[in-house]
Design a protein around this motif. Structure first.
Motif, PDB file in Angstrom:
ATOM      1  N   VAL A 111      -6.690   8.917   2.183  1.00 42.71           N
ATOM      2  CA  VAL A 111      -6.928   7.609   1.594  1.00 42.71           C
ATOM      3  C   VAL A 111      -8.211   7.624   0.768  1.00 42.71           C
ATOM      4  O   VAL A 111      -9.294   7.981   1.290  1.00 42.71           O
ATOM      5  CB  VAL A 111      -7.030   6.530   2.685  1.00 42.71           C
ATOM      6  N   LYS A 157       0.836  -1.205   0.000  1.00 46.16           N
ATOM      7  CA  LYS A 157       0.000   0.000   0.000  1.00 46.16           C
ATOM      8  C   LYS A 157       0.869   1.252   0.000  1.00 46.16           C
ATOM      9  O   LYS A 157       1.904   1.301   0.695  1.00 46.16           O
ATOM     10  CB  LYS A 157      -0.909   0.014   1.229  1.00 46.16           C
ATOM     11  N   PRO A 180      -8.705   2.146   0.186  1.00 46.78           N
ATOM     12  CA  PRO A 180      -7.996   1.467   1.275  1.00 46.78           C
ATOM     13  C   PRO A 180      -7.328   0.162   0.851  1.00 46.78           C
ATOM     14  O   PRO A 180      -6.456  -0.350   1.549  1.00 46.78           O
ATOM     15  CB  PRO A 180      -9.107   1.212   2.305  1.00 46.78           C
ATOM     16  N   ARG A 181      -7.731  -0.366  -0.293  1.00 44.88           N
ATOM     17  CA  ARG A 181      -7.078  -1.595  -0.765  1.00 44.88           C
ATOM     18  C   ARG A 181      -5.664  -1.315  -1.277  1.00 44.88           C
ATOM     19  O   ARG A 181      -4.813  -2.194  -1.255  1.00 44.88           O
ATOM     20  CB  ARG A 181      -7.913  -2.232  -1.872  1.00 44.88           C
ATOM     21  N   ASP A 235      -1.457   5.972   9.958  1.00 43.51           N
ATOM     22  CA  ASP A 235      -1.464   4.526  10.202  1.00 43.51           C
ATOM     23  C   ASP A 235      -0.120   3.888   9.853  1.00 43.51           C
ATOM     24  O   ASP A 235       0.321   2.946  10.520  1.00 43.51           O
ATOM     25  CB  ASP A 235      -2.572   3.871   9.380  1.00 43.51           C
ATOM     26  N   ILE A 263      -2.655   3.651   2.285  1.00 42.22           N
ATOM     27  CA  ILE A 263      -2.674   3.723   3.736  1.00 42.22           C
ATOM     28  C   ILE A 263      -2.298   5.129   4.136  1.00 42.22           C
ATOM     29  O   ILE A 263      -1.445   5.767   3.496  1.00 42.22           O
ATOM     30  CB  ILE A 263      -1.711   2.678   4.357  1.00 42.22           C
ATOM     31  N   SER A 264      -2.954   5.623   5.183  1.00 43.54           N
ATOM     32  CA  SER A 264      -2.663   7.001   5.613  1.00 43.54           C
ATOM     33  C   SER A 264      -1.303   7.070   6.271  1.00 43.54           C
ATOM     34  O   SER A 264      -0.777   6.069   6.790  1.00 43.54           O
ATOM     35  CB  SER A 264      -3.739   7.480   6.595  1.00 43.54           C
TER      36      SER A 264
END
Length: 406
Positions: A75, A69, A78-79, A86, A82-83
């Motif tokens: 974001v 990711k 989400p697949r 996070d 990633i932020s």
């Protein structure tokens, strides 16, 4: 969905090692192919669209799947993303634009992984074997091999060459031959092609190269380079002519090819199922070469037109049909053999046209003066020159008329 790393069968690890040794397939290449196939299997079986990577560890025999990711501020998918917040919870050193890998190995991925690995290995082994066969046979183009006829269909006769089957098209089959299963034949490899179904090898029984290679096999002087085949003219299944040359005065090139009691040339005639073969001496003098090439006919004189690369050959009247040959075959093959146009005229016609005799030495074709027939044959004129440099495996049927061949 995340599970522990999947343990890979020890048999698979051993198989990769064996394949590397026996088939020459690098383990790194196999591992890379298996990993790529596992990615496809993961997406197909678990309906996952994210960017993933698989890790096949041969040291401890495990398979792991990682989702990749991109680190972004906001974001949207989400697949695939990633932020930053996070990501930094995982590792504080992550920045915008980095790629985070998260393990997502499914608990029930082991069976799928094993099946996928087996399929990939089988496919790569097949590809490697095809590559080995291709590399072996691409180096054998223009060579002769002994094969065994396997089967026939309207398109090809299939000939086993050991590791693979060769294709013998109808156009490359000799008209005087029939091919039955289990027949052992020598074939000439004309072309090797790489295809999606593996290498395709095309062979011939009519190619002039087959005749050349057969002489190389039967005549040591040709194989060793003492005698050289300069040209070949072939009408497969019926008659062929070859011209031979040597720069060693002590060697008779024609006699070397004929062999003791004709054994060498007879072995080739037998292999070609009775195809007649004339062996003549090559000469850089076109008049001598053309006279030799018209064997077994006897030649009185050869008039050479260098500008048009054409010759007019004068033969005794009784030799005219022999010189032309059945359906013009002898003259046609002589023209192919020499590369010269050949117009054959009888002695009577040549005298009527005033082109024979040219001089007192008009019959001196071989440079040593004419060799006269003295066998009492009333049909033969005393001027007829016997060409001493031509020998043959058989004689053709007489027939024909004045004809220009090229």
């Amino acid at each position: 969905m995340k599970g522990d790393p999947i343990s890979m069968s020890s048999e698979l690890v051993d198989a990769l090692t064996i394949l590397e040794k026996e088939k020459g397939i690098s383990r790194d290449v196999l591992v890379e192919a298996i990993e790529a196939a596992l990615v496809s299997a993961y997406r197909r079986n678990f309906n996952q669209a994210q960017n993933v990577r698989t890790d096949l560890n041969l040291a401890n025999g495990t398979i792991r799947v990682f989702a990749r990711k991109d680190v972004v501020e906001e974001v949207f998918d989400p697949r695939l993303e990633i932020s930053l917040e996070d990501a930094q919870k995982i590792n504080p050193s992550y920045e915008i634009g980095d790629v985070v890998e998260l393990e997502v190995t499914p608990k029930d991925f082991g069976r799928i992984a094993a099946q996928t690995a087996k399929q990939v290995v089988t496919q790569r082994v097949r590809e490697a074997e095809r590559g080995i066969i291709y590399n072996e046979f691409i180096d054998r183009e223009d060579e002769v091999m002994t094969g065994i006829v396997q089967r026939k269909d309207p398109r090809f006769t299939y000939v086993s060459l050991g590791k693979t089957e060769a294709l013998l098209p109808p156009g490359e089959q000799s008209p005087n031959e029939t091919y039955n299963p289990h027949d052992r034949i020598k074939v000439y490899i004309t072309k090797v092609e790489r295809t999606t179904k593996g290498p395709q090898i095309f062979v011939s029984r009519t190619h002039p190269g087959l005749l050349k290679r057969l002489f190389e096999l039967e005549v040591p002087e040709i194989y060793d380079g003492i005698v050289e085949i300069r040209s070949i003219a072939r009408e497969a299944g019926d008659r062929s002519k070859i011209s031979v040359y040597t720069d060693r005065p002590e060697v008779d090139p024609v006699g070397a090819c004929v062999g003791p009691k004709g054994q060498r040339v007879q072995a080739i005639v037998n292999e070609l199922h009775g195809e007649k073969i004339d062996i003549v001496k090559w000469s850089d003098d076109p008049s001598k070469f053309v006279a030799n090439a018209l064997s077994p006919a006897k030649v009185l004189d050869v008039l050479v037109d260098e500008n048009n690369k054409a010759t007019t050959v004068i033969v005794p009247d009784y030799q005219l049909s022999l010189a032309i040959g059945k359906r013009g075959q002898n003259a046609r093959l002589a023209a192919k053999l020499t590369g010269w146009k050949i117009d054959i005229k009888s002695e009577t016609d040549a005298r009527g046209l005033g082109i024979y005799p040219r001089s007192e030495t008009a019959g001196d074709i071989d440079g040593e003066g004419p060799e006269l027939f003295e066998d009492g044959d009333p049909g033969r004129t005393p001027e007829a020159l016997a060409v001493p440099d031509a020998k043959e495996a058989d004689l053709p049927e007489n027939g024909g008329k004045d004809e220009e061949i090229e």
